[in-house]
Write an enzyme that holds these catalytic residues in place. Structure first.
Site, PDB file in Angstrom:
ATOM      1  N   ASP A 112     -41.922  18.348 -19.851  1.00 46.23           N
ATOM      2  CA  ASP A 112     -40.624  17.206 -20.050  1.00 46.23           C
ATOM      3  C   ASP A 112     -40.217  17.366 -21.332  1.00 46.23           C
ATOM      4  OD1 ASP A 112     -41.155  16.650 -17.245  1.00 46.23           O
ATOM      5  OD2 ASP A 112     -42.646  15.068 -17.735  1.00 46.23           O
ATOM      6  N   ARG A 120     -43.698  23.596 -16.745  1.00 46.67           N
ATOM      7  CA  ARG A 120     -42.239  23.040 -17.150  1.00 46.67           C
ATOM      8  C   ARG A 120     -42.294  21.480 -17.902  1.00 46.67           C
ATOM      9  NH1 ARG A 120     -41.369  23.667 -11.512  1.00 46.67           N
ATOM     10  NH2 ARG A 120     -40.959  25.542 -11.054  1.00 46.67           N
ATOM     11  N   ARG A 140     -49.579  11.836 -18.281  1.00 47.20           N
ATOM     12  CA  ARG A 140     -49.116  10.554 -18.981  1.00 47.20           C
ATOM     13  C   ARG A 140     -49.364   9.366 -17.981  1.00 47.20           C
ATOM     14  NH1 ARG A 140     -42.916  12.206 -19.866  1.00 47.20           N
ATOM     15  NH2 ARG A 140     -42.832  10.142 -20.412  1.00 47.20           N
ATOM     16  N   TYR A 197     -53.991  19.991 -21.142  1.00 48.49           N
ATOM     17  CA  TYR A 197     -53.117  19.260 -21.803  1.00 48.49           C
ATOM     18  C   TYR A 197     -53.963  18.201 -22.763  1.00 48.49           C
ATOM     19  CZ  TYR A 197     -48.969  20.135 -19.065  1.00 48.49           C
ATOM     20  OH  TYR A 197     -47.888  20.699 -18.470  1.00 48.49           O
TER      21      TYR A 197
END
Lengths: 247, 247
Positions: free
Chosen positions: B54, B52, B200, B112
Site C-alpha cells: 500500500d 502489492r 496493520r 512483514y
C-alpha cells in the site's frame, strides 16, 4: 524570573534550510523559536545553537539554549516541545542551567560524522543520511590521509569560500574511519571548532584519495599551502551529521 | 528471444503511492516499468510484484519479475536499473529465471515487520519507518496476544474493508516481537499470504493490548467471530515493511 535552559536536539536536516532563522525557509532555529513562543503566549523567545548547521546537514546531538518563563519545569517544557515539534526535529533533553550558559561559547569540542554507503546498490532506508559511494575505495590510503589531519593548525586550505573568520587555527583531536555496519562507514572528526564547510571539504579530498585521484600526502600539501583549490569538491551536505557537543 | 528475470527490490515507501501502477501518482511498479521501458527503447515492459504494498509501506525484500530483451546480461540490467532509478528505490539483485516464474504465484511465504519506536522522544532518523509509541506498553500482554495468532485459520476478523478475496484462510507461521536496538522494536509476521491490511490490523489490536485497553484474549474473540469491528484501528502504513518473500 526567566531562567535559562539547555535543549538537546536531534534532527533530520533534509527538509530544513539549515539551522539559522531566515526571512524565508524552514529552519531548525525557526521551528524551535516558534514552538517556544507558542508556549509563551506568542512572546518571542530567542534560541542560540552550538553549531549553525548548513541546509541538509543533520544532528544527533545539537545543543541550544534559551531563556524561558519560570512557570514551566524542565519536564513540562520537554513534553510540550515534543508535542509541538515535527517528527524530523526531536528534543532529547531539557535541562535548567546557569543563566550565563551559552550553547556556542561554552562548547569546548564538537564531533561531526560523515556517513558513506559503500554498498553497491545503496540502502534506501539511509539514503537521506549518507553519500552513496559504490566506487573503488582505497581504505589504506584514506586512513593514511586521515592520520595527517589532527593537530593544532591553520585549516584555511579546507575552509569554504563563505568562511568569514580570520583566525583559522583549530585543534583537531580526532579524524578516523569507522565501520557502522556492513556497507555503512563514517568518517569522524572532533575539534574545538570547525570552519565553514571544513568537514565537507575534508571528505571531498578524502574521496579523491579513496579513488586514487590523489595521494594521501595531498592533505599535507593543502594544510601547508592553505590553498583550497588543491582539494577535492565539497562533499554533499546529506552525509554530514553533528554528533555531539562537549562542554 | 525475451527472457524472464527476477528483480529484488528495496524501497522507502514514504513518497510512493504504493506498488501498483495508477493513472496518477508515483508508484514502485510505475517507476520500475518506466526504467525498463527506457532500456528497451521505449517499448512497454510489464513488471509483476510479489506483494502489492500500500501507499507508504516500505520493502527490504520485495520481489518482481519481468520479460526483458536478451541483449542485456543480469549484470548489465542491474547496473542500468541502479543508474536509472531514484535513491528511494534500489535494485538489490537481478537474476535470470525460468520463463514460467511468477513473483506472486510462486511465492510460498512472505514476512512483514511492523516497526515501533518506543523511545520517549522519537528518533528523527527512523521517523519515516516506524510508529512512535512513547506510551505505556505491556510487553507480557502483547506477547500473549501474539501467541494466539499463528495457525491455519480464517483471518476475516483482521481483513480490511477493501479486501476482495472470499477465501480468507491463511497459514500464519510466525508472530513475534523482537528488539532491534534500544528503543526500536518490531513485530514480525510470516504467512503463506496476507489479506488486505491484515498486518496493520494485527498491530492496531496489539497496540490496544499494549496500552491495557483490551485483554490479550481479544485476539481470540476477533479470530473466532471474524468481526473486524472488535479490533483496534488500522495502524499507519509508515511502520510496515515487507521484509522477505520466500520461494
Amino acid at each position: 524570573m526567566p531562567r535559562r535552559v539547555r535543549i538537546d536536539l536531534a534532527y533530520d536536516g533534509t527538509e530544513f534550510d539549515g539551522w539559522q532563522v531566515q526571512p524565508r525557509g524552514r529552519t531548525v532555529q525557526g521551528e524551535l523559536e516558534r514552538a517556544l513562543s507558542t508556549l509563551h503566549g506568542g512572546v518571542g523567545v530567542r534560541v542560540r545553537g552550538a553549531g549553525r548547521t548548513d541546509a541538509g546537514v543533520h544532528a544527533r546531538g545539537q545543543v541550544a539554549d534559551a531563556l524561558v518563563g519560570d512557570r514551566f519545569s524542565d519536564r513540562d517544557l520537554h513534553r510540550a516541545l515534543l508535542a509541538l515539534l515535527p517528527d524530523d526535529l526531536r528534543v532529547q533533553r531539557v535541562l535548567g542551567v546557569d543563566e550565563r550558559f551559552h550553547a556556542r561559547h561554552a562548547a569546548i569540542a564538537k564531533t561531526y560524522a560523515y556517513y558513506l554507503d559503500r554498498s553497491r546498490c545503496g540502502d534506501p532506508f539511509v539514503a537521506r543520511y549518507v553519500l552513496h559511494t559504490p566506487h573503488s575505495f582505497d581504505e589504506g590510503a584514506v586512513d593514511a590521509a586521515l592520520a595527517l589531519l589532527p593537530g593544532r593548525r591553520d585549516f584555511s586550505g579546507f575552509a569554504g569560500a563563505a568562511c568569514e573568520v580570520t583566525d583559522r587555527v583549530r585543534s583537531l583531536t580526532e579524524a578516523r574511519r569507522e565501520v557502522v555496519r556492513p556497507g555503512i562507514e563514517r568518517l569522524v572528526f572532533t575539534a574545538d571548532g570547525f570552519l565553514n564547510h571544513m568537514v565537507r571539504n575534508f571528505v571531498g579530498t578524502l574521496l579523491d584519495v579513496a579513488r586514487g585521484r590523489q595521494a594521501p600526502d595531498r592533505v599535507r600539501t593543502i594544510l601547508e599551502s592553505g590553498d583550497r583549490t588543491l582539494g577535492g569538491a565539497t562533499a554533499p551536505a546529506r552525509g554530514l551529521t553533528l554528533e555531539r557537543v562537549a562542554y
